[in-house]
Design a protein around this motif. Structure first.
Motif, PDB file in Angstrom:
ATOM      1  N   LEU A   8      31.817 -25.196 -73.741  1.00  0.00           N
ATOM      2  CA  LEU A   8      32.564 -23.943 -73.917  1.00  0.00           C
ATOM      3  C   LEU A   8      32.924 -23.743 -75.394  1.00  0.00           C
ATOM      4  CD1 LEU A   8      33.875 -21.474 -72.655  1.00  0.00           C
ATOM      5  CD2 LEU A   8      35.855 -22.883 -72.054  1.00  0.00           C
ATOM      6  N   VAL A  11      30.041 -22.263 -77.164  1.00  0.00           N
ATOM      7  CA  VAL A  11      29.874 -20.832 -76.846  1.00  0.00           C
ATOM      8  C   VAL A  11      30.925 -20.012 -77.610  1.00  0.00           C
ATOM      9  CG1 VAL A  11      30.006 -19.096 -75.019  1.00  0.00           C
ATOM     10  CG2 VAL A  11      28.880 -21.273 -74.577  1.00  0.00           C
ATOM     11  N   LEU A  12      32.170 -20.485 -77.606  1.00  0.00           N
ATOM     12  CA  LEU A  12      33.243 -19.737 -78.288  1.00  0.00           C
ATOM     13  C   LEU A  12      32.930 -19.607 -79.781  1.00  0.00           C
ATOM     14  CD1 LEU A  12      36.510 -21.114 -76.598  1.00  0.00           C
ATOM     15  CD2 LEU A  12      35.043 -19.229 -75.885  1.00  0.00           C
ATOM     16  N   SER A  23      30.209  -9.161 -75.235  1.00  0.00           N
ATOM     17  CA  SER A  23      30.889 -10.431 -74.970  1.00  0.00           C
ATOM     18  C   SER A  23      32.409 -10.248 -74.997  1.00  0.00           C
ATOM     19  CB  SER A  23      30.466 -11.459 -76.032  1.00  0.00           C
ATOM     20  OG  SER A  23      31.467 -12.424 -76.251  1.00  0.00           O
ATOM     21  N   TYR A  24      33.072 -10.742 -73.938  1.00  0.00           N
ATOM     22  CA  TYR A  24      34.542 -10.663 -73.884  1.00  0.00           C
ATOM     23  C   TYR A  24      35.163 -11.475 -75.029  1.00  0.00           C
ATOM     24  CZ  TYR A  24      39.324 -11.460 -72.275  1.00  0.00           C
ATOM     25  OH  TYR A  24      40.696 -11.544 -72.204  1.00  0.00           O
ATOM     26  N   VAL A  25      34.612 -12.679 -75.266  1.00  0.00           N
ATOM     27  CA  VAL A  25      35.175 -13.537 -76.315  1.00  0.00           C
ATOM     28  C   VAL A  25      34.993 -12.885 -77.685  1.00  0.00           C
ATOM     29  CG1 VAL A  25      35.018 -15.801 -77.427  1.00  0.00           C
ATOM     30  CG2 VAL A  25      34.812 -15.626 -74.938  1.00  0.00           C
ATOM     31  N   LYS A  35      45.961  -9.905 -80.615  1.00  0.00           N
ATOM     32  CA  LYS A  35      45.445  -9.620 -79.271  1.00  0.00           C
ATOM     33  C   LYS A  35      45.249 -10.926 -78.491  1.00  0.00           C
ATOM     34  CE  LYS A  35      43.242  -7.653 -75.801  1.00  0.00           C
ATOM     35  NZ  LYS A  35      43.923  -6.858 -74.790  1.00  0.00           N
ATOM     36  N   GLU A  42      50.465 -13.588 -71.854  1.00  0.00           N
ATOM     37  CA  GLU A  42      50.317 -13.054 -70.486  1.00  0.00           C
ATOM     38  C   GLU A  42      49.900 -14.154 -69.511  1.00  0.00           C
ATOM     39  OE1 GLU A  42      48.654  -8.657 -71.890  1.00  0.00           O
ATOM     40  OE2 GLU A  42      47.437  -9.872 -70.547  1.00  0.00           O
ATOM     41  N   GLU A  43      48.916 -14.945 -69.949  1.00  0.00           N
ATOM     42  CA  GLU A  43      48.415 -16.000 -69.057  1.00  0.00           C
ATOM     43  C   GLU A  43      49.466 -17.088 -68.852  1.00  0.00           C
ATOM     44  OE1 GLU A  43      46.009 -15.107 -67.479  1.00  0.00           O
ATOM     45  OE2 GLU A  43      44.825 -13.796 -68.753  1.00  0.00           O
ATOM     46  N   ASP A  69      42.787 -19.732 -66.782  1.00  0.00           N
ATOM     47  CA  ASP A  69      42.888 -18.565 -67.675  1.00  0.00           C
ATOM     48  C   ASP A  69      43.683 -18.911 -68.937  1.00  0.00           C
ATOM     49  OD1 ASP A  69      41.394 -16.737 -66.272  1.00  0.00           O
ATOM     50  OD2 ASP A  69      43.095 -15.628 -65.455  1.00  0.00           O
ATOM     51  N   HIS A  73      42.112 -18.972 -72.743  1.00  0.00           N
ATOM     52  CA  HIS A  73      42.593 -18.135 -73.849  1.00  0.00           C
ATOM     53  C   HIS A  73      43.180 -18.980 -74.982  1.00  0.00           C
ATOM     54  CE1 HIS A  73      41.988 -14.902 -70.873  1.00  0.00           C
ATOM     55  NE2 HIS A  73      41.777 -14.174 -71.941  1.00  0.00           N
TER      56      HIS A  73
HETATM   57  N1  LIG Z   1      36.011 -19.026 -69.045  1.00  0.00           N
HETATM   58  C1  LIG Z   1      35.913 -17.831 -69.334  1.00  0.00           C
HETATM   59  C2  LIG Z   1      36.907 -16.880 -68.883  1.00  0.00           C
HETATM   60  N2  LIG Z   1      38.024 -17.037 -68.140  1.00  0.00           N
HETATM   61  C3  LIG Z   1      38.558 -15.817 -68.046  1.00  0.00           C
HETATM   62  N3  LIG Z   1      37.806 -14.888 -68.680  1.00  0.00           N
HETATM   63  C4  LIG Z   1      38.012 -13.449 -68.808  1.00  0.00           C
HETATM   64  O1  LIG Z   1      39.315 -13.243 -69.285  1.00  0.00           O
HETATM   65  C5  LIG Z   1      39.747 -11.977 -68.854  1.00  0.00           C
HETATM   66  C6  LIG Z   1      41.133 -12.189 -68.262  1.00  0.00           C
HETATM   67  O2  LIG Z   1      41.820 -11.114 -68.475  1.00  0.00           O
HETATM   68  P1  LIG Z   1      42.729 -10.497 -67.337  1.00  0.00           P
HETATM   69  O3  LIG Z   1      42.667 -11.286 -66.078  1.00  0.00           O
HETATM   70  O4  LIG Z   1      44.048 -10.331 -67.957  1.00  0.00           O
HETATM   71  O5  LIG Z   1      41.940  -9.169 -67.076  1.00  0.00           O
HETATM   72  P2  LIG Z   1      41.898  -7.824 -67.876  1.00  0.00           P
HETATM   73  O6  LIG Z   1      43.019  -7.010 -67.369  1.00  0.00           O
HETATM   74  O7  LIG Z   1      40.502  -7.328 -67.687  1.00  0.00           O
HETATM   75  O8  LIG Z   1      42.144  -8.177 -69.444  1.00  0.00           O
HETATM   76  P3  LIG Z   1      42.613  -7.163 -70.593  1.00  0.00           P
HETATM   77  O9  LIG Z   1      41.801  -5.900 -70.479  1.00  0.00           O
HETATM   78  O10 LIG Z   1      44.096  -6.949 -70.410  1.00  0.00           O
HETATM   79  O11 LIG Z   1      42.323  -7.892 -71.888  1.00  0.00           O
HETATM   80  C7  LIG Z   1      38.768 -11.451 -67.826  1.00  0.00           C
HETATM   81  O12 LIG Z   1      37.918 -10.486 -68.413  1.00  0.00           O
HETATM   82  C8  LIG Z   1      37.975 -12.709 -67.471  1.00  0.00           C
HETATM   83  O13 LIG Z   1      36.641 -12.445 -67.093  1.00  0.00           O
HETATM   84  C9  LIG Z   1      36.763 -15.525 -69.218  1.00  0.00           C
HETATM   85  N4  LIG Z   1      35.724 -15.064 -69.991  1.00  0.00           N
HETATM   86  C10 LIG Z   1      34.806 -15.971 -70.411  1.00  0.00           C
HETATM   87  N5  LIG Z   1      34.876 -17.322 -70.127  1.00  0.00           N
HETATM   88  C11 LIG Z   1      33.870 -18.266 -70.675  1.00  0.00           C
HETATM   89  O14 LIG Z   1      33.464 -17.786 -71.937  1.00  0.00           O
HETATM   90  C12 LIG Z   1      32.039 -17.666 -71.961  1.00  0.00           C
HETATM   91  C13 LIG Z   1      31.648 -16.524 -72.879  1.00  0.00           C
HETATM   92  O15 LIG Z   1      32.083 -15.291 -72.328  1.00  0.00           O
HETATM   93  P4  LIG Z   1      31.554 -13.914 -72.970  1.00  0.00           P
HETATM   94  O16 LIG Z   1      32.004 -13.931 -74.372  1.00  0.00           O
HETATM   95  O17 LIG Z   1      32.176 -12.800 -72.176  1.00  0.00           O
HETATM   96  O18 LIG Z   1      30.066 -13.937 -72.834  1.00  0.00           O
HETATM   97  C14 LIG Z   1      31.626 -17.460 -70.497  1.00  0.00           C
HETATM   98  O19 LIG Z   1      30.311 -17.845 -70.261  1.00  0.00           O
HETATM   99  C15 LIG Z   1      32.617 -18.369 -69.789  1.00  0.00           C
HETATM  100  O20 LIG Z   1      32.157 -19.715 -69.863  1.00  0.00           O
END
Ligand SMILES: N=c1c2ncn([C@@H]3O[C@H](COP(=O)(O)OP(=O)(O)OP(=O)(O)O)[C@@H](O)[C@H]3O)c2ncn1[C@@H]1O[C@H](COP(=O)(O)O)[C@@H](O)[C@H]1O
Length: 109
Positions: A8, A11-12, A23-25, A35, A42-43, A69, A73
């Motif tokens: 992880l 990836v980060l 990508s969310y990250v 942010k 929050e978490e 979560d 984060h």
């Molecule tokens: N482990 C995680 C993980 N856990 C939680 N989350 C995300 O964290 C967010 C949690 O936010 P909330 O539950 O508060 O939901 P939200 O209301 O949509 O969030 P906001 O709009 O308020 O920011 C969600 O979008 C989850 O999908 C994650 N997103 C990614 N990962 C890991 O990170 C990797 C890279 O992710 P990307 O960058 O998205 O490709 C993934 O392959 C995973 O291994």
């Protein structure tokens, strides 16, 4: 299991230069530290609520989910600042075997 943390972390790190719309990250890195800290806050609150629910007879799975979560984060926060889980593990290793009571007492000497 620490393999997951190592993978992880990689990836980060890659996401620091990825496109935010794919990508969310990457979107968190782009939005910046405030942010990311807001999400950590929050978490944290959601983890506390889940732990109280657990004590009151609720499911343990909610607590595990919210803690994941929070850890996730927190890892993004560390990565954003050029750190990783290894820095935290090294600190825990340094403390290992050192009683919290003794450590606190040594601070007041
Ligand atoms: N482990 C995680 C993980 N856990 C939680 N989350 C995300 O964290 C967010 C949690 O936010 P909330 O539950 O508060 O939901 P939200 O209301 O949509 O969030 P906001 O709009 O308020 O920011 C969600 O979008 C989850 O999908 C994650 N997103 C990614 N990962 C890991 O990170 C990797 C890279 O992710 P990307 O960058 O998205 O490709 C993934 O392959 C995973 O291994």
């Amino acid at each position: 299991m620490s393999d997951v943390l190592d993978q992880l972390a990689q990836v980060l790190e890659q996401r620091r230069s990825a496109a935010a719309d794919t990508s969310y990250v990457a979107s968190l890195h782009k939005a910046g530290l405030d942010k990311i800290l807001k999400k950590v806050g929050e978490e944290s609150a959601e983890t506390i609520i889940a732990a109280k629910g657990c004590e009151a007879g609720g499911t343990t799975s909610d607590l595990v989910y919210e803690t994941a979560d929070l850890w996730f984060h927190s890892l993004v926060m560390l990565s954003h600042l050029g750190l990783s889980h290894n820095d935290v593990l090294a600190e825990l290793e340094r403390r290992f075997g050192l009683s919290g009571i003794e450590e606190k007492a040594s601070r007041s000497l």
